[in-house]
Design a protein around this motif. Sequence first.
Motif, PDB file in Angstrom:
ATOM      1  N   HIS A  62       0.776  -1.608  -0.079  1.00  0.00           N
ATOM      2  CA  HIS A  62      -0.193  -0.112   0.225  1.00  0.00           C
ATOM      3  C   HIS A  62       0.894   1.013  -0.052  1.00  0.00           C
ATOM      4  O   HIS A  62       2.467   1.098   0.500  1.00  0.00           O
ATOM      5  CB  HIS A  62      -0.674  -0.258   1.202  1.00  0.00           C
ATOM      6  N   ALA A  64       0.577   6.392  -0.856  1.00  0.00           N
ATOM      7  CA  ALA A  64      -0.514   7.243  -0.872  1.00  0.00           C
ATOM      8  C   ALA A  64       0.587   8.082  -1.151  1.00  0.00           C
ATOM      9  O   ALA A  64       2.049   8.627  -0.415  1.00  0.00           O
ATOM     10  CB  ALA A  64      -0.671   7.950   0.744  1.00  0.00           C
ATOM     11  N   THR A  65      -0.014   9.024  -2.531  1.00  0.00           N
ATOM     12  CA  THR A  65       0.534  10.390  -2.752  1.00  0.00           C
ATOM     13  C   THR A  65      -0.057  11.405  -2.097  1.00  0.00           C
ATOM     14  O   THR A  65      -1.352  11.914  -1.932  1.00  0.00           O
ATOM     15  CB  THR A  65      -0.610  10.249  -3.738  1.00  0.00           C
ATOM     16  N   THR A  78       5.226  10.072  -2.873  1.00  0.00           N
ATOM     17  CA  THR A  78       4.092   8.871  -2.714  1.00  0.00           C
ATOM     18  C   THR A  78       5.266   8.367  -1.559  1.00  0.00           C
ATOM     19  O   THR A  78       5.949   8.410  -1.187  1.00  0.00           O
ATOM     20  CB  THR A  78       4.750   7.650  -4.019  1.00  0.00           C
ATOM     21  N   THR A  80       4.971   5.090   0.668  1.00  0.00           N
ATOM     22  CA  THR A  80       4.713   3.599   0.267  1.00  0.00           C
ATOM     23  C   THR A  80       4.966   3.206   1.923  1.00  0.00           C
ATOM     24  O   THR A  80       5.810   2.817   3.114  1.00  0.00           O
ATOM     25  CB  THR A  80       6.046   3.698  -0.709  1.00  0.00           C
ATOM     26  N   VAL A  92      -6.010   9.339   0.355  1.00  0.00           N
ATOM     27  CA  VAL A  92      -6.406   7.918  -0.850  1.00  0.00           C
ATOM     28  C   VAL A  92      -5.492   7.716  -0.401  1.00  0.00           C
ATOM     29  O   VAL A  92      -3.764   7.047  -0.848  1.00  0.00           O
ATOM     30  CB  VAL A  92      -6.602   9.062  -2.121  1.00  0.00           C
ATOM     31  N   ASP A  94      -3.607   4.245  -1.933  1.00  0.00           N
ATOM     32  CA  ASP A  94      -3.303   3.089  -3.097  1.00  0.00           C
ATOM     33  C   ASP A  94      -2.985   1.989  -2.885  1.00  0.00           C
ATOM     34  O   ASP A  94      -2.387   1.023  -2.045  1.00  0.00           O
ATOM     35  CB  ASP A  94      -2.805   3.331  -4.212  1.00  0.00           C
ATOM     36  N   ARG A  96      -2.015  -3.112  -3.684  1.00  0.00           N
ATOM     37  CA  ARG A  96      -2.280  -3.808  -4.620  1.00  0.00           C
ATOM     38  C   ARG A  96      -2.317  -5.188  -3.724  1.00  0.00           C
ATOM     39  O   ARG A  96      -0.830  -4.529  -3.053  1.00  0.00           O
ATOM     40  CB  ARG A  96      -1.179  -3.463  -5.433  1.00  0.00           C
ATOM     41  N   ASN A 135     -12.800  -3.790  -6.333  1.00  0.00           N
ATOM     42  CA  ASN A 135     -11.909  -3.665  -8.429  1.00  0.00           C
ATOM     43  C   ASN A 135     -11.886  -5.825  -8.390  1.00  0.00           C
ATOM     44  O   ASN A 135     -12.125  -6.157  -7.479  1.00  0.00           O
ATOM     45  CB  ASN A 135     -11.055  -3.397  -8.526  1.00  0.00           C
ATOM     46  N   ALA A 149      -5.189  -4.302  -8.011  1.00  0.00           N
ATOM     47  CA  ALA A 149      -4.853  -2.685  -7.268  1.00  0.00           C
ATOM     48  C   ALA A 149      -6.561  -2.586  -6.769  1.00  0.00           C
ATOM     49  O   ALA A 149      -7.511  -2.573  -7.596  1.00  0.00           O
ATOM     50  CB  ALA A 149      -4.596  -2.073  -8.652  1.00  0.00           C
ATOM     51  N   SER A 151      -8.086   1.929  -4.803  1.00  0.00           N
ATOM     52  CA  SER A 151      -7.842   2.400  -3.878  1.00  0.00           C
ATOM     53  C   SER A 151      -8.994   3.110  -2.833  1.00  0.00           C
ATOM     54  O   SER A 151     -10.412   2.886  -3.341  1.00  0.00           O
ATOM     55  CB  SER A 151      -7.801   3.390  -5.118  1.00  0.00           C
ATOM     56  N   ASN A 153     -10.633   5.960  -0.326  1.00  0.00           N
ATOM     57  CA  ASN A 153     -10.740   7.906  -0.600  1.00  0.00           C
ATOM     58  C   ASN A 153     -10.971   7.603   1.346  1.00  0.00           C
ATOM     59  O   ASN A 153     -11.938   7.323   1.316  1.00  0.00           O
ATOM     60  CB  ASN A 153     -11.650   8.029  -1.199  1.00  0.00           C
TER      61      ASN A 153
END
Length: 445
Positions: A62, A64-65, A78, A80, A92, A94, A96, A135, A149, A151, A153
Motif C-alpha cells: 500500500h 499514499a500520494t 508517494t 509507501t 487516498v 492505494d 495492491r 476492483n 489494485a 484505491s 478515499n
Amino acid sequence: MDEATRLRVRSALSSWLTVLLVVSFAIGTAGVWATYTAHVDSGTETVERQTTAWTATGSFDHSATVTRDNPLYPVGTTLTNRSTFFRTVTPVLDGRFTVATPGIDGNASIALSTALLVESTDEETTYWSDSRPLNAVTATSADEPASVAFSVNTSEVADRIAAIEEEVGTAPGETTVAVVVDVEIQRSTTGGATSRLSFSSRLPIALNGDTYTVSGPGRIEEPVQRTVSERVEREYGPIRSIGGPAALVVGLVGIGALGYVAGRERPALTDTERARLEYLNDRSEFDQWIVSVRLPPDARDRPTAEAGSLADLVNLAIDTDNAVLEEPDGDAFHVVSDEYRYTYRAPRPRPTGRVSDRRIRVSSPRSCRERSTAVARPPTTEPRPPVTTQSSTDTRVTETRDETTPRRDTNRTRSPLQTPCLQRRTAIAKKAAPTGTRATDYESD
C-alpha cells in the motif's frame, strides 16, 4: 508353608490340573503369535496421509500520494508501506494484492476481487455492515503472479460512516474499515484431476481523526492438501511387543511346571493324605471345642467307641455337653461320658522322605574283611566225645557226632578289630539309605 496349606494347594492343583494346562497352552500360543507378529513378521498396512500438492502465497502493498501543500512533503510524493498517514495530506490509500502459486502444474485460473467493508461489531454481534466492490481481475495463467489494485478515499469513508450513524444512530459496537480480497484458484491437469482453492484476506484501516492507520497481515500462505495412500510396515504398541514375549515365557513355564508335577504323579492326594487334610480342616474349624488334657487311668478303662472323624467327635461332644480332650503327646482325641470313652485318632502325617522296603547291602572294605578273617577263630575239627543224655525212664542214649564235621563257635565274642568295621558299615548304610528306611533293612557282607 504349613502342612494344611501344602495339602490344600496340592488338592486344588489336582482338581484344576487339566484346566491350568489348557490355560497355560493358550497363553503360550498367544505369546508365540504376538511375538512373531511384533518382532519377526510384522507385515504391512495401507495408510493415508495428507500431503501438500501446491501452495498459494499472497501479500499486500500500500501507498499514499501527497495531494495538498504542507511543510513536510512536496505535492506528488508517494509514501509507501507506512503504518500511519495524514488524512488531510494523503486522503487516498492505494494498494495492491499479489498472489502467486509456486509449484503448481497444469492449467490454472486465478480470480481476484476486492471490496471495501465498513461495519459496526463487537465480539458477538454485527450491528450494521456496508460493503462496496472496488476492483476485480482474472488471470488465466499461473506461470506469473496475479495481482489486483484498489484505491480507498479515507475522507469519503469517514463521511459515509457519519451519514450512517446519523440515520441509524450510534451503535454500541466498534466501527471498522477493511479492504477484503477474495481469491479463487482453480487448477486442472491433463488427466482430468481438478483442485480448487478459495480464501480471503483483509487489510484493516483504522480511522483516528485526522490520521488513519494501515496494519497489513504480512505474507499469507494457503496450502492445497491431497490424500495419498501408501503401504508401510505395521507397528505395534508395548502390549504386543512386550506382552507377547512375556506371555510366551509364562505359558512355557506353566506347561513345564505342570508337566513336571503330573510326571511325578503329583499333586494327586492319596487316601491317607485326604483323610489327613480332612482332619486338619476339622482341627482348625473346631479349635474352640478342643482342650489339651491328659486322661486319667480310670477314664482309659472305660469301654471305647471309635469316631469316624474329628467333626463327628465334636458333634458328639456338643450333643452330650462335653469337651473334646486332646492328648498332649499324640493325635488322639477323646470325649469321656459316664459310661463310655469316645475316641478319634488322627491320621499320621506323611513322612518327609520316601520309605523303601528294599534291603541295602553294604560291602565291607577289604581291610575290614581281611582283618576280620585274620582274627576270626578257624572252625573246630578235633574229635569231640559222645554226648550222653538220660531220658525220663533212666535209659541212657548216646549221640555220636561226626568228628570230622567243622562246627562254628556260636558263642564266640567279636574281635576288637571287627567292632569298628561293623560300626563303619552301619554308618555307611544309614547315610546311603533314603529317609524313612528301617534300621532292620541293612545287611552287610
